[in-house]
Enzyme design. Structure first.
Site, short mmCIF file in Angstrom:
data_model
loop_
_atom_site.label_atom_id
_atom_site.label_comp_id
_atom_site.label_asym_id
_atom_site.label_seq_id
_atom_site.Cartn_x
_atom_site.Cartn_y
_atom_site.Cartn_z
N LYS A 53 0.80 -0.39 -0.36
CA LYS A 53 -0.34 0.49 -0.18
C LYS A 53 1.14 1.51 -0.02
O LYS A 53 1.73 1.01 0.16
CB LYS A 53 -0.49 0.02 1.19
CG LYS A 53 -1.88 1.29 1.09
CD LYS A 53 -3.11 0.44 0.88
CE LYS A 53 -4.29 1.44 0.21
NZ LYS A 53 -5.27 1.44 -0.39
N GLY A 89 -24.74 1.64 -4.00
CA GLY A 89 -24.31 2.50 -5.35
C GLY A 89 -23.96 0.66 -6.45
O GLY A 89 -24.43 0.08 -7.05
P1 NAD Z 1 -20.74 3.57 -3.97
O1 NAD Z 1 -20.16 5.06 -3.38
O2 NAD Z 1 -20.99 3.52 -5.66
O3 NAD Z 1 -21.92 3.44 -3.23
C1 NAD Z 1 -21.88 3.64 -2.11
C2 NAD Z 1 -23.41 4.21 -1.65
O4 NAD Z 1 -24.04 3.66 -0.24
C3 NAD Z 1 -23.83 4.79 -2.40
O5 NAD Z 1 -25.26 5.03 -2.55
C4 NAD Z 1 -24.61 5.74 -1.13
O6 NAD Z 1 -25.55 7.01 -2.14
C5 NAD Z 1 -24.73 4.93 -0.08
N1 NAD Z 1 -25.11 5.22 1.38
C6 NAD Z 1 -24.20 6.26 2.10
N2 NAD Z 1 -24.35 6.24 3.19
C7 NAD Z 1 -25.32 5.80 3.26
C8 NAD Z 1 -26.21 5.47 4.43
N3 NAD Z 1 -25.10 5.72 5.81
N4 NAD Z 1 -27.44 4.77 4.23
C9 NAD Z 1 -27.37 3.81 3.03
N5 NAD Z 1 -26.72 4.23 2.04
C10 NAD Z 1 -25.35 5.18 1.99
O7 NAD Z 1 -20.20 2.21 -3.70
P2 NAD Z 1 -19.62 1.02 -4.28
O8 NAD Z 1 -18.46 0.74 -5.21
O9 NAD Z 1 -20.70 0.51 -4.90
O10 NAD Z 1 -18.60 0.33 -2.71
C11 NAD Z 1 -19.56 0.20 -2.36
C12 NAD Z 1 -18.24 -1.12 -0.78
O11 NAD Z 1 -17.91 -1.49 -0.43
C13 NAD Z 1 -17.17 0.10 -0.33
O12 NAD Z 1 -17.45 0.41 1.06
C14 NAD Z 1 -16.40 0.26 -1.51
O13 NAD Z 1 -14.46 0.57 -0.49
C15 NAD Z 1 -16.78 -1.40 -0.81
N6 NAD Z 1 -15.68 -2.23 -1.70
C16 NAD Z 1 -16.09 -2.11 -3.23
C17 NAD Z 1 -15.29 -2.19 -4.47
C18 NAD Z 1 -16.02 -2.17 -5.81
O14 NAD Z 1 -15.51 -2.91 -6.76
N7 NAD Z 1 -16.77 -1.02 -6.28
C19 NAD Z 1 -13.81 -3.79 -4.17
C20 NAD Z 1 -14.26 -3.93 -2.50
C21 NAD Z 1 -14.68 -2.97 -1.68
#
Ligand code: NAD
Length: 354
Positions: A80, A178
């Protein structure tokens, strides 16, 4: 902070302090373990309050990457990097200087994009080093495959805890709609599960209701629903002393990173409540598997096959946790450490043969 003592305790191989005057750059590259393969880990750019906090972030996250890669069964280690800077001070010169430090490691460290860096920034770093991933998204983004991994996790947990061989009829509460959460909902709907969803963005919630027949609940209601599975897909730290007493689901299986506010205390609280927790870095490793495959030559079929492996890995973790009476989080770490030790032994044998 006792520097070498800390590094030794956490088991890091190497920590590179990158410093330059023109351009003014301060960055830390932490290489935790390369027993299985080159250290892989994204770079984040943040105006850390002090250098100790920056170092701790790099050390903690690089160790996490080692465990994540080992559990995902892909031949990379954990690394990292952090660049200590305000986002508005990000310049091409700074990124290129950083790229030269990455290049100096000659492939021992491969990096990509994390907080405050964009794919465009990675393209700039790529002018100085080829040891980057995510220069162009060959696969169309990691969210659908991450979500597919979450489905494998839910299946494994449902099999282990509920002896349910299918997702049909399961009640699942999804927090966050999301990129990943929406895909999780789609797959669950296709498998016949009932959905309860929440998002602070009401448009996203309405869309999931319309597309997949989900029932929308308020953000603070999601924890206490009488469902089989709670799937956190929004943000970290949501499994804490305030929320855990309210959780009625018997399974927690979601994509969000760092779900446990405190790994030890809240891991134990879940175990005491007989809630089966899928360790986040195991169930959400689809994104890492995806990026690794982009690096070696993308083959969608192979990627999905590897992601299907999350099912067996989680079953092995649940079984180990039950057998040793430890939390699933500790069981995942043990599984990762066992795989790393085996890789080291294999390497040592190969060296003897040479
Ligand atoms: P994203 O930002 O697209 O989606 C997150 C969603 O959560 C958004 O729609 C937001 O409005 C909603 N949100 C925020 N606060 C909230 C609350 N208090 N209550 C309900 N909803 C709320 O992110 P993502 O890419 O979908 O990733 C989601 C999680 O998964 C993150 O923690 C990310 O680190 C983890 N993650 C993502 C990936 C990936 O491939 N994108 C891989 C590993 C881990």
């Amino acid at each position: 902070m006792k520097l070498f003592e800390t590094v030794n305790e956490m088991g890091h191989e190497q920590v590179l302090f990158c410093h330059g005057k023109d351009p003014d750059i301060k960055a830390i590259i932490a290489i935790h373990d390369t027993s299985i393969g080159p250290a892989m880990g994204a770079t984040r750019l943040l105006p850390y309050v002090n250098e100790e906090v920056a170092l701790k972030d790099a050390l903690r996250l690089s160790r996490g990457m080692t465990y994540k890669a080992a559990c995902a069964n892909i031949p990379v280690g954990g690394g990292k990097a952090v660049i200590i800077a305000k986002p508005e001070h990000k310049t091409e010169d700074l990124l290129r200087a950083y790229g030269r430090f990455v290049e100096s490691l000659q492939g021992r460290f491969i990096t990509g994009q994390d907080m405050n860096l964009t794919p465009q920034d990675i393209r700039v770093i790529n002018k100085e080093t080829k040891h980057v991933v995510g220069v162009e998204e060959k696969s169309g983004g990691p969210a659908p495959v991450t979500a597919w991994g979450v489905i494998q996790g839910i299946k494994a947990a449902a099999q282990f805890r509920l002896q349910a061989g299918q997702l049909k009829g399961l009640k699942v509460a999804v927090q966050g709609l999301g990129n990943v959460g929406q895909n999780v909902c789609q797959y669950l709907h296709e498998h016949g599960a009932s959905l309860y969803v929440t998002d602070v963005n009401s448009e996203k919630a309405e869309q999931v209701k319309r597309l997949f027949g989900a029932k929308i609940v308020e953000p603070n209601e999601i924890y206490s629903l009488d469902v089989d599975v709670f799937s956190p897909c929004a943000f970290g730290g949501i499994l804490n002393s305030d929320t855990i007493p309210n959780i009625r689901a018997t399974i927690i299986a979601g994509a969000a990173n760092n779900q446990l506010d405190n790994e030890i205390i809240h891991g134990m609280m879940l175990a005491e409540k007989q809630i089966l927790y899928c360790p986040d870095y195991v169930i959400n490793s689809g994104g890492l598997i995806n990026v690794y495959n982009e690096m070696i030559g993308y083959d969608e079929k192979k990627v999905f096959q590897q992601i299907n492996g999350i099912y067996d890995t989680l079953l092995a973790i649940f079984t180990l946790a039950q057998h040793k009476k430890i939390t699933t989080n500790d069981a995942a770490k043990q599984l990762a450490e066992d795989r790393i030790i085996s890789a080291r032994k294999l390497k040592a044998k190969e060296l003897v043969r040479v």
